[in-house]
Write a protein that holds these residues in place. Sequence first.
Motif, mmCIF file in Angstrom:
data_model
loop_
_atom_site.group_PDB
_atom_site.id
_atom_site.type_symbol
_atom_site.label_atom_id
_atom_site.label_comp_id
_atom_site.label_asym_id
_atom_site.label_seq_id
_atom_site.Cartn_x
_atom_site.Cartn_y
_atom_site.Cartn_z
ATOM 1 N N ALA A 1 -2.461 1.285 -11.186
ATOM 2 C CA ALA A 1 -2.236 0.261 -9.642
ATOM 3 C C ALA A 1 -2.218 1.328 -8.956
ATOM 4 O O ALA A 1 -1.790 1.096 -7.590
ATOM 5 C CB ALA A 1 -1.025 -0.159 -9.635
ATOM 6 N N GLY A 2 -1.801 2.890 -8.885
ATOM 7 C CA GLY A 2 -1.596 3.521 -7.786
ATOM 8 C C GLY A 2 -3.058 3.466 -6.299
ATOM 9 O O GLY A 2 -3.742 2.936 -6.943
ATOM 10 N N ILE A 3 -2.458 4.247 -5.285
ATOM 11 C CA ILE A 3 -3.520 4.878 -4.183
ATOM 12 C C ILE A 3 -3.157 6.599 -4.059
ATOM 13 O O ILE A 3 -1.786 5.976 -3.250
ATOM 14 C CB ILE A 3 -3.661 3.661 -3.362
ATOM 15 C CG1 ILE A 3 -4.494 4.624 -2.659
ATOM 16 C CG2 ILE A 3 -2.439 3.385 -2.574
ATOM 17 C CD1 ILE A 3 -4.903 2.796 -0.975
ATOM 18 N N ALA A 4 -3.905 7.385 -4.187
ATOM 19 C CA ALA A 4 -3.475 8.077 -3.192
ATOM 20 C C ALA A 4 -3.239 8.354 -1.760
ATOM 21 O O ALA A 4 -3.764 6.910 -1.537
ATOM 22 C CB ALA A 4 -4.767 9.258 -3.472
ATOM 23 N N THR B 1 0.858 -1.344 0.228
ATOM 24 C CA THR B 1 -0.170 -0.283 -0.079
ATOM 25 C C THR B 1 0.683 1.188 -0.011
ATOM 26 O O THR B 1 0.596 1.937 -0.695
ATOM 27 C CB THR B 1 -0.544 0.288 1.143
ATOM 28 O OG1 THR B 1 -1.644 -1.104 1.464
ATOM 29 C CG2 THR B 1 -2.307 1.253 1.411
ATOM 30 N N ILE B 2 1.989 1.430 0.963
ATOM 31 C CA ILE B 2 2.605 2.273 1.027
ATOM 32 C C ILE B 2 3.391 3.225 -0.102
ATOM 33 O O ILE B 2 3.311 3.769 -0.587
ATOM 34 C CB ILE B 2 4.155 2.236 1.785
ATOM 35 C CG1 ILE B 2 3.152 2.546 3.569
ATOM 36 C CG2 ILE B 2 4.957 3.109 2.096
ATOM 37 C CD1 ILE B 2 3.654 2.128 4.642
ATOM 38 N N ALA B 3 3.953 1.259 -0.971
ATOM 39 C CA ALA B 3 4.938 1.585 -2.287
ATOM 40 C C ALA B 3 3.664 1.712 -2.913
ATOM 41 O O ALA B 3 4.261 2.936 -4.581
ATOM 42 C CB ALA B 3 5.233 -0.062 -2.079
ATOM 43 N N ARG B 4 2.423 1.350 -3.287
ATOM 44 C CA ARG B 4 1.709 2.331 -4.637
ATOM 45 C C ARG B 4 1.159 3.900 -4.198
ATOM 46 O O ARG B 4 0.246 4.064 -5.027
ATOM 47 C CB ARG B 4 0.601 0.956 -4.341
ATOM 48 C CG ARG B 4 0.807 -0.504 -5.499
ATOM 49 C CD ARG B 4 0.084 -1.569 -5.053
ATOM 50 N NE ARG B 4 -0.919 -1.962 -5.733
ATOM 51 C CZ ARG B 4 -2.124 -1.578 -6.561
ATOM 52 N NH1 ARG B 4 -2.169 -3.318 -5.571
ATOM 53 N NH2 ARG B 4 -3.226 -2.000 -7.290
ATOM 54 N N SER B 5 1.257 4.329 -2.985
ATOM 55 C CA SER B 5 0.514 5.229 -3.194
ATOM 56 C C SER B 5 1.934 6.255 -4.235
ATOM 57 O O SER B 5 2.094 7.368 -3.916
ATOM 58 C CB SER B 5 1.041 6.153 -1.830
ATOM 59 O OG SER B 5 1.988 5.748 -1.213
#
Length: 144
Positions: free
Chosen positions: A113-116, A103-107
């Motif tokens: 694939a990201g997450i704000a 989750t941290i990496a995808r931010s």
Amino acid sequence: MALRGELAARSTAIYIGAQVIGAVLGVWAAHLMFELPLWQVAATARTGPGQWLAEGIATFGLILTIIGCSVCNRSAVAYAVGLYITAAYWFTASTSFANPAVTIARSLSDTFAGIAPAGVIAFIAAQFIGMFVAVALGRWLWRE
């Protein structure tokens, strides 16, 4: 493993740190491979009860898979994790991060694939809830 008493607190902290560092380095390596800017912040909003429920379910299933394989056939854990995450990507609304380090990496990746960053804490909270429920059920299913 820490909740089941199989990993000491110091080892747990080192393991968590290694996962987060590895995840961030992996994101940066992917950015370099695809010739994207190394440093990014995701803009994809992943929030709301449906996303949080999906992430809790994704994590619940992953942890229960790991526990079950650890009890029944330890050599199957790696394969089972890969198969589960591949499937959960498709059957959950959250695309199954199922891991705070992920989750941290995808931010840090402004891709599909990201997450704000604003959604990270809620996702990690959902992951912890899913983990605690899976550990409790795993203890009941595979009690000694």
